[in-house]
Design an enzyme around this catalytic site. Structure first.
Site, PDB file in Angstrom:
ATOM      1  CD  GLU A  92      -4.756  -7.864   1.681  1.00 18.33           C
ATOM      2  OE1 GLU A  92      -5.606  -7.134   2.227  1.00 18.33           O
ATOM      3  OE2 GLU A  92      -3.530  -7.667   1.773  1.00 18.33           O
ATOM      4  CD  GLU A 128      -2.859  -1.226   2.382  1.00 18.91           C
ATOM      5  OE1 GLU A 128      -2.733  -0.385   3.273  1.00 18.91           O
ATOM      6  OE2 GLU A 128      -3.769  -2.083   2.375  1.00 18.91           O
TER       7      GLU A 128
HETATM    8  C1  XIL Z   1      -6.225  -6.203   8.370  1.00 13.48           C
HETATM    9  C2  XIL Z   1      -6.582  -7.380   9.263  1.00 13.48           C
HETATM   10  O1  XIL Z   1      -7.524  -8.186   8.607  1.00 13.48           O
HETATM   11  C3  XIL Z   1      -7.137  -6.896  10.580  1.00 13.48           C
HETATM   12  O2  XIL Z   1      -7.303  -7.987  11.465  1.00 13.48           O
HETATM   13  C4  XIL Z   1      -6.207  -5.859  11.196  1.00 13.48           C
HETATM   14  O3  XIL Z   1      -6.812  -5.339  12.350  1.00 13.48           O
HETATM   15  C5  XIL Z   1      -5.900  -4.748  10.220  1.00 13.48           C
HETATM   16  O4  XIL Z   1      -5.370  -5.302   9.026  1.00 13.48           O
HETATM   17  N1  XIL Z   1      -5.022  -4.584   3.677  1.00 13.48           N
HETATM   18  C6  XIL Z   1      -4.006  -5.412   4.117  1.00 13.48           C
HETATM   19  C7  XIL Z   1      -4.229  -6.279   5.306  1.00 13.48           C
HETATM   20  O5  XIL Z   1      -2.949  -5.490   3.464  1.00 13.48           O
HETATM   21  O6  XIL Z   1      -3.046  -6.503   6.032  1.00 13.48           O
HETATM   22  C8  XIL Z   1      -5.312  -5.731   6.199  1.00 13.48           C
HETATM   23  O7  XIL Z   1      -5.555  -6.682   7.220  1.00 13.48           O
HETATM   24  C9  XIL Z   1      -6.556  -5.413   5.403  1.00 13.48           C
HETATM   25  C10 XIL Z   1      -6.275  -4.376   4.355  1.00 13.48           C
END
Ligand code: XIL
Length: 380
Positions: free
Chosen positions: A288, A171
């Site tokens: 994701e 990101e």
């Molecule tokens: C999220 C997790 O799912 C949560 O449990 C945590 O509190 C915050 O992070 N993009 C990403 C992930 O790359 O690492 C994130 O995961 C969601 C958004």
């Protein structure tokens, strides 16, 4: 966090789960066709269907659940050929103190995966979030490059040879930012300098030449102007990394979609992006996937159908691209989705249903849509 014994225990639990065919436990009913119970185990699993097309399929996992919830562990073992730690390999988890590493959670996931013949993605080595509490008071312009490379060397070397792919940087592009290169104004940019991304990739490459190195981001899936602009910045960044020593192998498209999104006719830019990356010899991973359905109305079956349509349209498009090599959902069961945290809660108080299995571990319509999307891919 975990003792060696605990890690071994749940690694073994996973083996047993994968080895045993559990038709009764995994004969799920398809909500869109409730009269016909459908088997989703063994040759009917996501894992088996994806394998027939040479694609990896999996999900984000939590080590505590693999250890303590056998139903969850069995499902993960049965359905996934690749795992990614949802949080266990982030800085906040790995770095309790500036001079300390805690690998318990990461080790546990790797052990579980090895016991179940699964690959592991590492997530992630450099991100502006999930930084430990000590970061702000300890990391300065003088030591940031050393702390970043030291972290990457230690973590990547520990798992060298055991990781399919690392999200080296997560990101780093911010379309709302003011820089011409689109780089997010993150602590890493501020403290480690404009070339911190190159530095991170070069360091990871040295520490594990066998792992695929990926850049991972969200908000680059649709044809909306903001997403198109972000995708362009990502592509330019990836080209820089590619042209400068080929230190990148893949791009992770997070794919946090919403049930109100239109997919068909709205992902032409993404398709071009994927095929441009293919031209550079790079792979693409859906890293994701989930569908935020906080705004969906109607019955549970109607909501599930909306979520499933997004899975179907999106994955059918992505899986038609030969360099899309893996599909991971952000979790496997609605019981533990991050979308049920306060930030994304539904106004009606109903839990969200964004994943291929619901909170009772029944396959949802999204499961069948995902499986069909694998079947739709051309056999090579
Ligand atoms: C999220 C997790 O799912 C949560 O449990 C945590 O509190 C915050 O992070 N993009 C990403 C992930 O790359 O690492 C994130 O995961 C969601 C958004």
């Amino acid at each position: 966090m975990f003792t060696r014994r605990q890690i071994l225990q749940f690694a073994t639990a996973g083996v047993a789960a994968a080895a045993a065919d559990l038709p009764s436990a995994f004969a799920q009913s398809n909500p869109s066709n409730a009269a016909l119970p459908q088997d989703v185990s063994g040759s009917h699993s996501l894992r088996a269907h994806a394998a027939t097309r040479g694609v990896l399929v999996g999900c984000a996992v939590a080590p505590a659940l693999l250890a303590n919830n056998s139903q969850y562990a069995r499902l993960v073992a049965a359905q996934a050929s690749i795992l990614v730690p949802e949080n266990a390999m982030k800085w906040a988890a790995l770095r309790p103190a500036p001079d300390k590493f805690d690998f318990a959670g990461g080790d546990a996931i790797v052990a579980f995966a090895q016991a179940n013949d699964q690959k592991v993605r590492g997530h992630n080595l450099c991100w502006h979030e999930a930084l430990p509490g000590w970061f702000a008071s300890t990391v300065t312009k003088d030591n940031a490059r050393q702390i970043l490379t030291g972290h990457i060397q230690t973590v990547v070397s520990r798992y060298a040879g055991k990781i399919h792919s690392w999200d080296v940087v997560n990101e780093a592009i911010d379309p709302a930012g003011t820089r011409p290169d689109g780089l997010r104004d993150s602590p890493w940019l501020q403290l480690a300098g404009d070339d911190y991304i190159e530095l991170a990739f070069r360091t990871a490459r040295q520490a594990d030449p066998a792992a695929l190195l990926a850049y991972n981001d969200y908000g680059i899936e649709l044809d909306a102007a903001k997403q198109t602009q972000k995708r362009e910045h990502v592509l330019a960044l990836v080209k820089r990394l590619h042209d400068n020593g080929k230190v990148i192998d893949a791009v992770g498209v997070q794919s946090h979609l919403g049930s109100g999104d239109t997919i068909t006719g709205n992902v032409d830019g993404l398709r071009d992006f994927v095929s441009e990356l293919r031209g550079m010899g790079l792979q693409v991973f859906v890293t994701e996937l989930d569908v935020n359905e906080r705004a969906s109305q109607g019955t549970v079956d109607e909501r599930d159908a909306q979520v499933a349509a997004i899975y179907r349209d999106y994955l059918t498009m992505m899986l038609a691209e030969p360099n899309v090599a893996a599909v991971l959902t952000w979790g496997i069961t609605d019981r533990y989705t991050w979308l049920n945290g306060a930030k994304y809660a539904r106004a009606d108080g109903q839990p969200q249903r964004p994943l291929p299995f619901d909170a009772d571990y029944n396959a949802t319509a999204a499961f069948f849509a995902e499986r069909d999307a694998f079947d739709s891919r051309k056999k090579t």
